[in-house]
Design a protein around this motif. Structure first.
Motif, PDB file in Angstrom:
ATOM      1  N   SER A 194      43.005  40.860  33.107  1.00  8.93           N
ATOM      2  CA  SER A 194      43.943  39.890  33.659  1.00  8.93           C
ATOM      3  C   SER A 194      45.289  40.242  33.035  1.00  8.93           C
ATOM      4  CB  SER A 194      43.546  38.463  33.302  1.00  8.93           C
ATOM      5  OG  SER A 194      44.591  37.578  33.654  1.00  8.93           O
ATOM      6  N   ALA A 195      46.140  40.904  33.796  1.00  8.03           N
ATOM      7  CA  ALA A 195      47.444  41.326  33.278  1.00  8.03           C
ATOM      8  C   ALA A 195      48.378  40.141  33.080  1.00  8.03           C
ATOM      9  CB  ALA A 195      48.079  42.350  34.226  1.00  8.03           C
ATOM     10  N   THR A 196      47.958  38.988  33.552  1.00  7.60           N
ATOM     11  CA  THR A 196      48.683  37.741  33.293  1.00  7.60           C
ATOM     12  C   THR A 196      48.834  37.515  31.794  1.00  7.60           C
ATOM     13  OG1 THR A 196      47.661  36.797  35.276  1.00  7.60           O
ATOM     14  CG2 THR A 196      48.646  35.248  33.713  1.00  7.60           C
ATOM     15  N   LYS A 197      47.857  37.987  31.030  1.00  4.58           N
ATOM     16  CA  LYS A 197      47.769  37.663  29.616  1.00  4.58           C
ATOM     17  C   LYS A 197      48.612  38.631  28.760  1.00  4.58           C
ATOM     18  CE  LYS A 197      44.764  34.556  31.009  1.00  4.58           C
ATOM     19  NZ  LYS A 197      44.410  34.982  32.366  1.00  4.58           N
ATOM     20  N   PHE A 198      47.975  39.469  27.949  1.00  2.00           N
ATOM     21  CA  PHE A 198      48.716  40.290  26.996  1.00  2.00           C
ATOM     22  C   PHE A 198      49.581  41.353  27.666  1.00  2.00           C
ATOM     23  CE2 PHE A 198      45.205  38.705  24.383  1.00  2.00           C
ATOM     24  CZ  PHE A 198      45.877  38.303  23.239  1.00  2.00           C
ATOM     25  N   ILE A 199      49.119  41.945  28.757  1.00  5.36           N
ATOM     26  CA  ILE A 199      49.875  43.036  29.371  1.00  5.36           C
ATOM     27  C   ILE A 199      51.220  42.526  29.884  1.00  5.36           C
ATOM     28  CG2 ILE A 199      49.937  44.673  31.302  1.00  5.36           C
ATOM     29  CD1 ILE A 199      46.957  45.103  30.929  1.00  5.36           C
ATOM     30  N   GLY A 200      51.209  41.406  30.621  1.00  2.86           N
ATOM     31  CA  GLY A 200      52.468  40.788  31.043  1.00  2.86           C
ATOM     32  C   GLY A 200      53.190  40.194  29.847  1.00  2.86           C
ATOM     33  N   GLY A 201      52.463  39.376  29.094  1.00  2.00           N
ATOM     34  CA  GLY A 201      52.908  38.955  27.774  1.00  2.00           C
ATOM     35  C   GLY A 201      53.983  37.899  27.682  1.00  2.00           C
ATOM     36  N   HIS A 202      54.461  37.371  28.805  1.00  2.00           N
ATOM     37  CA  HIS A 202      55.563  36.407  28.737  1.00  2.00           C
ATOM     38  C   HIS A 202      55.254  35.092  29.450  1.00  2.00           C
ATOM     39  CE1 HIS A 202      57.605  40.064  27.498  1.00  2.00           C
ATOM     40  NE2 HIS A 202      58.616  39.337  27.086  1.00  2.00           N
ATOM     41  N   ASN A 203      53.999  34.891  29.838  1.00  3.30           N
ATOM     42  CA  ASN A 203      53.590  33.636  30.471  1.00  3.30           C
ATOM     43  C   ASN A 203      54.407  33.300  31.715  1.00  3.30           C
ATOM     44  OD1 ASN A 203      51.600  33.090  28.459  1.00  3.30           O
ATOM     45  ND2 ASN A 203      53.202  32.319  27.097  1.00  3.30           N
ATOM     46  N   ASP A 204      54.797  34.323  32.472  1.00  2.00           N
ATOM     47  CA  ASP A 204      55.640  34.062  33.637  1.00  2.00           C
ATOM     48  C   ASP A 204      55.240  34.859  34.877  1.00  2.00           C
ATOM     49  OD1 ASP A 204      56.431  36.594  32.857  1.00  2.00           O
ATOM     50  OD2 ASP A 204      58.531  36.062  32.478  1.00  2.00           O
ATOM     51  N   VAL A 205      54.048  35.469  34.853  1.00  2.00           N
ATOM     52  CA  VAL A 205      53.635  36.268  36.001  1.00  2.00           C
ATOM     53  C   VAL A 205      52.108  36.326  36.059  1.00  2.00           C
ATOM     54  CG1 VAL A 205      53.750  38.433  34.677  1.00  2.00           C
ATOM     55  CG2 VAL A 205      53.893  38.502  37.178  1.00  2.00           C
ATOM     56  N   LEU A 206      51.559  36.318  37.274  1.00  2.00           N
ATOM     57  CA  LEU A 206      50.127  36.488  37.487  1.00  2.00           C
ATOM     58  C   LEU A 206      49.854  37.897  37.998  1.00  2.00           C
ATOM     59  CD1 LEU A 206      49.202  33.172  39.373  1.00  2.00           C
ATOM     60  CD2 LEU A 206      48.997  33.641  36.934  1.00  2.00           C
ATOM     61  N   ALA A 207      48.825  38.548  37.458  1.00  2.00           N
ATOM     62  CA  ALA A 207      48.443  39.881  37.932  1.00  2.00           C
ATOM     63  C   ALA A 207      47.089  40.249  37.352  1.00  2.00           C
ATOM     64  CB  ALA A 207      49.480  40.937  37.539  1.00  2.00           C
ATOM     65  N   GLY A 208      46.414  41.176  38.007  1.00  2.00           N
ATOM     66  CA  GLY A 208      45.152  41.710  37.512  1.00  2.00           C
ATOM     67  C   GLY A 208      45.089  43.190  37.812  1.00  2.00           C
ATOM     68  N   CYS A 209      44.294  43.938  37.063  1.00  2.00           N
ATOM     69  CA  CYS A 209      44.211  45.376  37.301  1.00  2.00           C
ATOM     70  C   CYS A 209      42.827  45.886  36.949  1.00  2.00           C
ATOM     71  CB  CYS A 209      45.273  46.134  36.495  1.00  2.00           C
ATOM     72  SG  CYS A 209      45.143  45.914  34.701  1.00  2.00           S
ATOM     73  N   ILE A 210      42.458  46.979  37.578  1.00  2.00           N
ATOM     74  CA  ILE A 210      41.200  47.647  37.287  1.00  2.00           C
ATOM     75  C   ILE A 210      41.456  49.141  37.261  1.00  2.00           C
ATOM     76  CG2 ILE A 210      40.529  47.555  39.726  1.00  2.00           C
ATOM     77  CD1 ILE A 210      37.600  47.426  38.735  1.00  2.00           C
ATOM     78  N   SER A 211      40.938  49.826  36.245  1.00  2.00           N
ATOM     79  CA  SER A 211      41.215  51.246  36.024  1.00  2.00           C
ATOM     80  C   SER A 211      39.916  52.018  35.880  1.00  2.00           C
ATOM     81  CB  SER A 211      42.059  51.437  34.752  1.00  2.00           C
ATOM     82  OG  SER A 211      43.252  50.685  34.798  1.00  2.00           O
ATOM     83  N   GLY A 212      39.952  53.289  36.288  1.00  2.00           N
ATOM     84  CA  GLY A 212      38.778  54.140  36.172  1.00  2.00           C
ATOM     85  C   GLY A 212      38.928  55.390  37.000  1.00  2.00           C
ATOM     86  N   PRO A 213      37.815  56.046  37.342  1.00  2.00           N
ATOM     87  CA  PRO A 213      37.870  57.256  38.154  1.00  2.00           C
ATOM     88  C   PRO A 213      38.447  56.954  39.536  1.00  2.00           C
ATOM     89  CG  PRO A 213      35.690  56.955  37.172  1.00  2.00           C
ATOM     90  CD  PRO A 213      36.435  55.683  36.960  1.00  2.00           C
ATOM     91  N   GLU A 214      39.176  57.917  40.075  1.00  2.00           N
ATOM     92  CA  GLU A 214      39.824  57.696  41.369  1.00  2.00           C
ATOM     93  C   GLU A 214      38.819  57.364  42.464  1.00  2.00           C
ATOM     94  OE1 GLU A 214      43.066  59.882  44.334  1.00  2.00           O
ATOM     95  OE2 GLU A 214      42.558  60.758  42.388  1.00  2.00           O
ATOM     96  N   LYS A 215      37.634  57.958  42.402  1.00  2.00           N
ATOM     97  CA  LYS A 215      36.638  57.716  43.445  1.00  2.00           C
ATOM     98  C   LYS A 215      36.225  56.249  43.483  1.00  2.00           C
ATOM     99  CE  LYS A 215      32.077  59.204  45.085  1.00  2.00           C
ATOM    100  NZ  LYS A 215      30.916  60.107  44.831  1.00  2.00           N
TER     101      LYS A 215
END
Length: 381
Positions: A194-215
């Protein structure tokens, strides 16, 4: 034209989201990343894209409540059943993998490791059988650390186990951050935040991400383009801005949380502290092996009942009372009357949520200021 992607329609992405995805891929050491409108969007789209109808899944007892609700209430509508195990129960995971393997053929299934859940999906429906020379796809999904008790999964060990059974592993590493834990390097196939949390880090945006092999990410991306849940360019910009200070924020939060966990554990008005950086934590040794820092969130139980805990929370002056975490500002959450407010005490206890449980997300404020605030609040009870 030999192009790999097109922005002919806004739902399919834009140059700003691509920049955000590339930066997250660099942090995780991943081939590809997909960024979406929220962490729950990333989780649900991933599950629907990679788990076949009629399959089976393994999850852990401790996890984010909305993820549990999706698993319990919505996946069964697709014929997907679930095995729930303790985060430390590797034997239980192995038993689920063995039990749901279809004899003589490969089954469509997926194991997803979300730093607090395990999901195993075994497919015994003949309409989903694949050729014997195909790879069995299983999903083990767990958070590590988990929410809210910060249990840790031995990512390297479960990855080797799942891979030996032809299963994939996906970790929800939101509480760890990409800086404290490299789930892909430890053997997981996918890592989600949940990039809303530490990755965004400013309590002002919602986002999520998933990473791994391109396939694998391409499979999720294909369904995402159908369902929507697109992150708008300005939100992607705010995520990029947040990542510029990620290392500074996480360093401060790691330090403050560990020191505060030690203070809280020694305090007579605190019954129990949940933090992987403490020797008293059940997975402390695992956390030391796979994490370079233990994160900015500490959960603990005060010595009192529901109203005593409310009094403590209300006496705090620095943190915001809110259900999020990971931002510059400290936040405090009393799950019994916030995240789990709609459940009875008996229902909450099934998930380990006691009336006196507090989840404290430490921000970047001065440690001595936070310490003084917590101690004065404890004195009020």
């Amino acid at each position: 034209e030999k192009r790999r992607q097109s922005f002919k329609y806004g739902r399919y992405g834009n140059p700003t989201t691509v920049v955000a995805e590339e930066k997250i891929s660099a942090l995780e050491g991943a081939e590809s990343t997909l960024i979406m409108a929220s962490g729950m969007c990333a989780s649900t789209v991933m599950l629907m894209a990679l788990v076949p109808a009629g399959g089976h899944m393994v999850t852990t007892t401790d996890c984010y409540r909305k993820t549990r609700m999706f698993i319990e209430n919505f996946l069964p509508k697709m014929g997907i059943s679930v095995t729930v195990i303790d985060p430390a129960d590797v034997d239980g995971l192995e038993a689920a993998l063995n039990k749901n393997k279809v004899s003589g053929i490969e089954s469509g299934s997926l194991v997803f490791l979300d730093l607090s859940f395990y999901f195993y999906f075994g497919n015994d429906n003949s309409s989903f059988r694949v050729n014997s020379d195909s790879i069995q796809v299983s999903l083990f999904f767990t958070e590590s650390p988990t929410n809210p008790f910060l249990r840790c999964v031995d990512i390297e060990r479960v990855s080797k186990l799942c891979h030996s059974k032809g299963a994939l592993v996906c970790i929800d590493g939101t509480f760890a951050t990409p800086l404290n834990q490299k789930a892909l390097a430890l053997g997981a196939d996918l890592v989600l935040h949940s990039a809303t949390k530490f990755i965004g880090g400013h309590n002002d945006v919602l986002a999520g991400c998933i990473s791994g092999p391109e396939k694998l990410i391409t499979e999720v991306r294909t369904l995402h383009h159908i369902l929507g849940g697109t992150l708008n360019p300005n939100a992607a910009y705010l995520i990029i801005r947040g990542m510029k200070t990620l290392h500074l924020r996480v360093q401060q939060q790691n330090s403050t949380a560990l020191r505060m966990a030690e203070v809280l554990e020694a305090h007579p008005r605190v019954r129990r502290v949940y933090y992987p950086g403490l020797p008293s934590h059940p997975e402390h040794e695992i956390a030391k092996q796979q994490m370079t820092g233990f994160g900015g969130v500490v959960s603990f139980e005060v010595d009192g009942d529901l109203m005593t805990t409310i009094k403590f929370v209300d006496a705090l002056k620095i943190p915001y009372i809110a259900t999020s975490f990971g931002g510059c500002e400290s936040m405090v959450d009393q799950p019994a009357i916030m995240s789990y407010w709609d459940l009875s005490q008996a229902e909450r206890r099934k998930y380990g949520i006691e009336d006196n449980l507090v989840r404290f997300s430490f921000g970047v404020e001065d440690f001595e200021d936070l310490k003084a605030d917590v101690l004065q609040a404890l004195e009020t009870i």
